[in-house]
Design an enzyme around this catalytic site. Structure first.
Site, PDB file in Angstrom:
ATOM      1  CD1 TRP A  71      -2.126  -2.268   1.666  1.00 58.07           C
ATOM      2  CD2 TRP A  71      -2.949  -1.235  -0.140  1.00 58.07           C
ATOM      3  NE1 TRP A  71      -3.108  -3.065   1.123  1.00 58.07           N
ATOM      4  CE2 TRP A  71      -3.623  -2.453   0.019  1.00 58.07           C
ATOM      5  CE3 TRP A  71      -3.288  -0.417  -1.215  1.00 58.07           C
ATOM      6  CZ2 TRP A  71      -4.623  -2.883  -0.856  1.00 58.07           C
ATOM      7  CZ3 TRP A  71      -4.280  -0.837  -2.092  1.00 58.07           C
ATOM      8  CH2 TRP A  71      -4.936  -2.050  -1.907  1.00 58.07           C
ATOM      9  CG  ASP A 114      -3.136   4.046   4.182  1.00 52.37           C
ATOM     10  OD1 ASP A 114      -4.200   3.884   4.814  1.00 52.37           O
ATOM     11  OD2 ASP A 114      -2.857   3.418   3.143  1.00 52.37           O
ATOM     12  CE  LYS A 171      -8.597  -1.927   4.064  1.00 51.45           C
ATOM     13  NZ  LYS A 171      -8.614  -3.266   3.470  1.00 51.45           N
TER      14      LYS A 171
HETATM   15  C1  LIG Z   1      -3.458   0.115   4.188  1.00 50.00           C
HETATM   16  C2  LIG Z   1      -4.332   0.280   2.983  1.00 50.00           C
HETATM   17  N1  LIG Z   1      -4.238   1.391   2.258  1.00 50.00           N
HETATM   18  C3  LIG Z   1      -5.005   1.594   1.163  1.00 50.00           C
HETATM   19  C4  LIG Z   1      -5.898   0.659   0.739  1.00 50.00           C
HETATM   20  C5  LIG Z   1      -6.733   0.917  -0.490  1.00 50.00           C
HETATM   21  O1  LIG Z   1      -7.999   1.231  -0.055  1.00 50.00           O
HETATM   22  P1  LIG Z   1      -9.220   1.502  -1.034  1.00 50.00           P
HETATM   23  O2  LIG Z   1      -9.579   0.197  -1.633  1.00 50.00           O
HETATM   24  O3  LIG Z   1     -10.229   2.071  -0.087  1.00 50.00           O
HETATM   25  O4  LIG Z   1      -8.778   2.493  -2.045  1.00 50.00           O
HETATM   26  C6  LIG Z   1      -6.053  -0.525   1.461  1.00 50.00           C
HETATM   27  C7  LIG Z   1      -7.044  -1.543   1.005  1.00 50.00           C
HETATM   28  O5  LIG Z   1      -7.047  -2.664   1.369  1.00 50.00           O
HETATM   29  C8  LIG Z   1      -5.239  -0.719   2.597  1.00 50.00           C
HETATM   30  O6  LIG Z   1      -5.351  -1.848   3.309  1.00 50.00           O
END
Ligand SMILES: Cc1ncc(COP(=O)(O)O)c(C=O)c1O
Length: 366
Positions: free
Chosen positions: A102, A177, A201
């Protein structure tokens, strides 16, 4: 009806009492004769829902008054781009800590807008431990420092807030994040410039993204920032510049209410989360059959990846788990193996059932 135990990484389990309340209110919200889904976002009823949700979220995290809380769309992935748009108006280079998939995606978006400096990386240790503060090297012109609190796929979590790193001043806001860790424990928001999280989540349904942004950072947007991507525009319009994700906002409000009143707040929640994670890691470590590769200090309490000693048993493990009512244990397609996500809504009973199943499976196949 039997509810299964859901270990999905996202969209993830939602507390059953929240779903029950949503069901009760689905067709007729508080005798108004219509569903929340059908209400104008400008109606007094919805504005009250929105304000209560924000107030509860602020109370849970003790968000200081000089921060805005935004209820946006686009997921955390949109934040990967929104953050550099909003914080690079005064120039400088965005700095990133790279600890997993991520974080890498966040870095890629910053690069679209001109570049990013990797201030430290976990690549050398195979993404199994986060960098220590002394290993973080900011660029001289750092505009902000971004990190991923909990790497959902790798199961790698920071054990500290990378605030006191060499060369960092208050001018370099910390941006994080927290998609897979927000509300899992109390947090000192005042140490951050920006925090963001997809809701699917630890909060609720997909389609809602939470952003917490310090007021003084609302003046740093690049001039070409699209209107919908501008934190100031969203803040000035109470996250209602356009039609917000109203039903997701409402459900998030029910989850905040559950956390406050059923669980008893984030101190109580973190104690439960500690017990769940200890139980599962304890079982993994005690077995000769399951293993987790992450440095103990950085093991995620929210996402627990593990592999079987004999990978040829993976499909059977998943099949039998599903038959036992334990769903979504397959690891992310990029890493394989298994992963159990233990977000707030996953009960201790669910973890107990998983540990029992794993032990039984090991006895039969180990
Ligand atoms: C730590 C983290 N950041 C970003 C994301 C991406 O999120 P989204 O699908 O809401 O764009 C996720 C998705 O699993 C994630 O676990």
């Amino acid at each position: 009806m039997t509810r299964t135990y859901n270990f999905c990484a996202g969209p993830a389990a939602v507390p059953t009492p929240v779903l029950e309340r949503a069901r009760e209110e689905l067709l007729d919200y508080q005798d108004r004769g219509l569903s929340v889904m059908e209400m104008s976002h400008r109606s007094p009823e919805f504005v009250a829902i929105a304000e209560t949700a924000e107030a509860d979220f602020r109370a849970l995290l003790q968000v200081p008054d000089n921060y805005k809380v935004l209820f946006l769309q686009g997921g955390a992935s949109a934040q990967f781009a929104m953050l550099p748009y909003n914080l690079l108006g005064n120039g400088g280079t965005p700095n990133y800590l790279y600890t997993g998939i991520w974080g890498k995606k966040a870095i890629a978006e910053a690069r679209h807008l001109g570049g990013a400096h990797i201030a430290a990386s976990s690549e050398a240790n195979g993404l199994t431990a986060v960098p220590r503060p002394q290993d973080i090297q900011l660029s001289a012109d750092a505009a902000y420092l971004h990190y991923t609190d909990n790497e959902t796929i790798g199961g790698l979590a920071f054990d500290y807030i990378p605030e006191s790193v060499p060369g960092r001043s208050e001018e370099v806001p910390l941006c994080c994040d927290m998609s897979s860790s927000i509300l899992s424990a109390p947090l000192d928001v005042s140490r951050f410039g920006v925090i963001y999280a997809g809701a699917q989540k630890n909060i609720g349904p997909a389609g809602l993204t939470m952003v917490i942004v310090r007021d003084d950072l609302l003046d740093r947007a690049k001039p070409e920032t699209p209107t919908m991507f501008n934190y100031r525009v969203m803040a000035e319009n109470g996250s209602m510049y356009n039609t917000p994700p109203t039903y997701g906002w409402y459900l998030a409000g029910l989850v905040f209410d559950w956390l406050k009143n059923d669980i008893g707040g984030l101190d109580a929640m973190t104690a439960i989360n500690d017990r769940k994670a200890s139980r599962l890691y304890g079982a993994i470590d005690a077995s000769g059959f399951y293993s987790n590769p992450i440095a103990p200090l950085n093991r995620s309490r929210m996402n627990v990846p593990f592999v079987l000693a004999d990978e040829s048993l993976n499909a059977m493990f998943l099949e039998e788990a599903e038959a036992a009512g334990l769903l979504n244990l397959k690891g992310h397609r990029s890493v394989g193996g298994m992963r159990a996500s233990l977000y707030n809504a996953v009960s201790e009973a669910a973890v107990e059932a998983l540990v029992d199943f794993m032990s039984d499976f090991e006895k039969r196949h180990g």
